[in-house]
Design a protein around this motif. Structure first.
Motif, PDB file in Angstrom:
ATOM      1  N   SER A  29       0.683  -1.234   0.071  1.00 46.73           N
ATOM      2  CA  SER A  29      -0.101   0.077  -0.249  1.00 46.73           C
ATOM      3  C   SER A  29       0.831   1.209   0.016  1.00 46.73           C
ATOM      4  O   SER A  29       2.186   1.279   0.354  1.00 46.73           O
ATOM      5  CB  SER A  29      -0.972   0.013   1.132  1.00 46.73           C
ATOM      6  N   PHE A  30       0.330   2.381  -0.489  1.00 48.02           N
ATOM      7  CA  PHE A  30       1.305   3.519  -0.402  1.00 48.02           C
ATOM      8  C   PHE A  30       1.166   4.111   0.800  1.00 48.02           C
ATOM      9  O   PHE A  30       0.197   4.392   1.172  1.00 48.02           O
ATOM     10  CB  PHE A  30       0.852   4.423  -1.561  1.00 48.02           C
ATOM     11  N   ARG A  31       2.387   4.102   1.519  1.00 45.01           N
ATOM     12  CA  ARG A  31       2.457   4.595   2.943  1.00 45.01           C
ATOM     13  C   ARG A  31       2.088   6.151   3.061  1.00 45.01           C
ATOM     14  O   ARG A  31       2.810   6.673   2.359  1.00 45.01           O
ATOM     15  CB  ARG A  31       3.568   3.962   3.461  1.00 45.01           C
ATOM     16  N   PRO A  32       1.319   6.626   3.901  1.00 54.28           N
ATOM     17  CA  PRO A  32       1.114   7.972   3.844  1.00 54.28           C
ATOM     18  C   PRO A  32       2.325   8.822   4.754  1.00 54.28           C
ATOM     19  O   PRO A  32       2.873   7.975   5.506  1.00 54.28           O
ATOM     20  CB  PRO A  32      -0.094   8.106   4.811  1.00 54.28           C
ATOM     21  N   LEU A  41       2.587  10.491   7.140  1.00 51.60           N
ATOM     22  CA  LEU A  41       1.903  10.945   8.289  1.00 51.60           C
ATOM     23  C   LEU A  41       3.070  11.358   9.392  1.00 51.60           C
ATOM     24  O   LEU A  41       4.237  10.854   9.270  1.00 51.60           O
ATOM     25  CB  LEU A  41       1.168   9.490   9.030  1.00 51.60           C
ATOM     26  N   PRO A  42       2.795  12.114   9.892  1.00 49.52           N
ATOM     27  CA  PRO A  42       3.876  12.672  11.151  1.00 49.52           C
ATOM     28  C   PRO A  42       3.971  11.404  12.077  1.00 49.52           C
ATOM     29  O   PRO A  42       3.095  10.594  12.339  1.00 49.52           O
ATOM     30  CB  PRO A  42       3.094  13.623  11.833  1.00 49.52           C
ATOM     31  N   VAL A  98       1.721  10.806  14.774  1.00 54.94           N
ATOM     32  CA  VAL A  98       0.499  10.062  14.599  1.00 54.94           C
ATOM     33  C   VAL A  98       0.545   8.853  14.057  1.00 54.94           C
ATOM     34  O   VAL A  98      -0.312   7.916  14.654  1.00 54.94           O
ATOM     35  CB  VAL A  98      -0.253  11.181  13.178  1.00 54.94           C
ATOM     36  N   LEU A 146       0.762   6.647  17.314  1.00 51.16           N
ATOM     37  CA  LEU A 146      -0.459   6.637  18.003  1.00 51.16           C
ATOM     38  C   LEU A 146      -1.294   5.489  17.100  1.00 51.16           C
ATOM     39  O   LEU A 146      -1.925   4.690  17.747  1.00 51.16           O
ATOM     40  CB  LEU A 146      -1.462   7.985  17.923  1.00 51.16           C
ATOM     41  N   LEU A 147      -1.167   5.460  15.869  1.00 49.72           N
ATOM     42  CA  LEU A 147      -2.176   4.513  14.919  1.00 49.72           C
ATOM     43  C   LEU A 147      -1.410   3.204  15.379  1.00 49.72           C
ATOM     44  O   LEU A 147      -2.111   2.264  15.357  1.00 49.72           O
ATOM     45  CB  LEU A 147      -1.806   4.895  13.626  1.00 49.72           C
ATOM     46  N   HIS A 189      -0.511   2.186  18.078  1.00 48.89           N
ATOM     47  CA  HIS A 189      -1.156   1.238  19.138  1.00 48.89           C
ATOM     48  C   HIS A 189      -2.395   0.922  18.856  1.00 48.89           C
ATOM     49  O   HIS A 189      -2.982  -0.053  19.190  1.00 48.89           O
ATOM     50  CB  HIS A 189      -1.483   2.495  20.132  1.00 48.89           C
ATOM     51  N   GLU A 190      -3.034   1.681  17.930  1.00 44.68           N
ATOM     52  CA  GLU A 190      -4.644   1.125  17.430  1.00 44.68           C
ATOM     53  C   GLU A 190      -4.342  -0.199  16.769  1.00 44.68           C
ATOM     54  O   GLU A 190      -5.448  -0.986  16.446  1.00 44.68           O
ATOM     55  CB  GLU A 190      -5.231   2.203  16.806  1.00 44.68           C
ATOM     56  N   ARG A 191      -3.295  -0.392  16.213  1.00 43.25           N
ATOM     57  CA  ARG A 191      -3.236  -1.575  15.031  1.00 43.25           C
ATOM     58  C   ARG A 191      -3.208  -2.775  15.840  1.00 43.25           C
ATOM     59  O   ARG A 191      -3.748  -3.790  15.181  1.00 43.25           O
ATOM     60  CB  ARG A 191      -1.874  -1.363  14.113  1.00 43.25           C
ATOM     61  N   ASP A 192      -2.657  -2.819  16.854  1.00 47.88           N
ATOM     62  CA  ASP A 192      -2.626  -4.158  17.729  1.00 47.88           C
ATOM     63  C   ASP A 192      -4.246  -4.224  18.314  1.00 47.88           C
ATOM     64  O   ASP A 192      -4.903  -3.350  18.790  1.00 47.88           O
ATOM     65  CB  ASP A 192      -1.877  -4.207  18.792  1.00 47.88           C
ATOM     66  N   ILE A 193      -4.635  -5.449  17.867  1.00 46.38           N
ATOM     67  CA  ILE A 193      -5.971  -5.697  18.489  1.00 46.38           C
ATOM     68  C   ILE A 193      -6.126  -6.618  19.717  1.00 46.38           C
ATOM     69  O   ILE A 193      -5.642  -7.663  19.538  1.00 46.38           O
ATOM     70  CB  ILE A 193      -6.794  -6.295  17.672  1.00 46.38           C
TER      71      ILE A 193
END
Lengths: 230, 188
Positions: free
Chosen positions: A3-6, A8-9, A12, A15-16, A18-22
């Protein structure tokens, strides 16, 4: 996965991260959810529709479309019925009026025309069903029928056979009281009556003509006729 | 004769019994239950409603199980179902529910989880909440679930260019929302 990686700072992105782990659900929540799912399986729910989210929506759209179609058809039918009635009414009105006028006050023209049922359109007065057939004529057919009648009347007047002119004039008056050639008909009526020597009737017809068609191009000729023929 | 046949049949190892479609569906749901819950939360479902909506996801999955191609990854497929259900639910509520920064009822990691980690997740959820659902779905799928753009387009049934534009805008909105939430938290 590719995927084309954004861009992102980093903060951020972290922070994401942390959210990637379920993290696993609490055991109680998991057990409860699975129990509900099993119960749904036993109950047999959710099997009927292959797309539970889209099927009801499609059904609603289909129902709405069907309603619109039915409503449109109903409106169309009502409009057609109203139109048919509106067409019939004006045709019935002149007939009723002429009957009433004959019953109350015999019109000079009606009396005059009765014995003149001879000539080219001698059987025209017997065509009573025509009053009902007239509304079924298209505009073009009605115009042709008007023209045909007045051609006969004009030809008779031109031959100075005024008696032969009266039946087509009367038929035109009955079938096309307010027709396109009504002005022409009334002018021919004045001329025919004057030609027959029925001066009073001719003058009355001329007066009616002037009242009805005050701006007619035939007005000067109509005004002259009774006096001239007299 | 019959004895030979029986011994022959016994020599051939019987194929393992195939699970029924219902069982296979339930297995898949069980495997991805954590993902379904988390996805619904990311899509803005209130903590108290996640269980009910997860149940709806299961019912939808079961209804569409016959059409599901087992060769394809299950998570994007589940995301598509969860997205439609969450969208429908949101339309039904007809209003945005802001969960605020502090999410007490979060059914994520328990009290044993690191505080920083929990706060970060709460922050991300709160920021996601401020992004409109169509763009949020693209961002979650691509930037969090790491689903390729082509697959995002397929699952959400939108053109690739739409995915790109939504993603670009959602990222800007996420950054702005995070900054705003941090600022709001600091000023309290």
């Amino acid at each position: 996965m590719t995927s084309f990686r954004p861009p992102l700072p980093p903060e951020v992105d972290s922070l994401l991260d942390h959210e990637r782990d379920i993290s696993p659900l609490p055991a109680a929540v998991r057990a409860r959810s699975l129990a509900r799912a099993r119960a749904a399986l036993v109950a047999g729910a959710g099997r009927s529709s292959s797309r539970p989210m889209t099927a009801p929506r499609r059904m609603r759209w289909a129902a709405a479309a069907a309603l619109v179609c039915v409503g449109g058809a109903a409106i169309g039918a009502v409009a057609y019925e109203v139109r048919v009635r509106l067409i019939k009414e004006p045709a019935a009105r002149p007939a009723a009026r002429s009957v009433a006028s004959v019953a109350t006050k015999p019109a000079p023209t009606a009396l005059a025309e009765a014995p003149m049922a001879e000539g080219p359109v001698a059987d025209a007065p017997t065509t009573a069903p025509d009053t009902h057939a007239a509304p079924r004529l298209s505009r073009a057919d009605a115009a042709r029928a008007e023209l045909r009648l007045l051609k006969q009347a004009r030809a008779a007047v031109a031959r100075e056979n005024y008696a032969a002119a009266m039946p087509p004039i009367a038929e035109h008056g009955r079938r096309f009281k307010d027709g396109r050639l009504a002005e022409e008909r009334e002018a021919l009526r004045v001329k025919a009556l004057a030609g027959l020597g029925r001066t009073d009737e001719a003058q009355r017809a001329a007066a009616a003509f002037r009242a009805r068609f005050p701006r007619s191009v035939l007005l000067p000729a109509v005004g002259r006729m009774p006096a001239r023929e007299r | 004769m019959s004895g030979v046949a029986v011994s022959h049949l016994r020599l051939v190892s019987a194929p393992p019994p195939r699970p029924s479609p219902d069982e296979a569906c339930l297995d898949a749901f069980q495997r991805e239950l954590d993902y379904v819950f988390r996805t619904l939360r990311r899509l803005g479902t209130a903590p108290g409603e996640v269980e009910d909506l997860a149940q709806e996801v299961f019912l939808a999955l079961r209804g569409a199980w016959a059409e599901y191609d087992a060769e394809r990854p299950l998570r994007p497929y589940l995301f598509g179902i969860a997205f439609r259900i969450a969208s429908a639910h949101q339309r039904k509520r007809n209003r945005e529910v802001s969960f605020g920064v502090i999410d007490v009822g979060d059914s994520g990691p328990g009290p044993d989880a690191a505080l920083e980690r929990k706060q970060a997740r709460v922050l991300v959820l709160a920021a996601l909440e401020r992004i409109p659902l169509p763009r949020r779905a693209v961002l979650v799928m691509h930037d969090i679930d790491d689903v390729p753009v082509t697959q995002v387009a397929t699952v959400l049934k939108i053109p690739m260019f739409t995915v790109y534009s939504r993603l670009r805008k959602a990222r800007r909105e996420l950054e702005a929302a995070l900054r705003r939430i941090v600022k709001e938290t600091n000023t309290r």
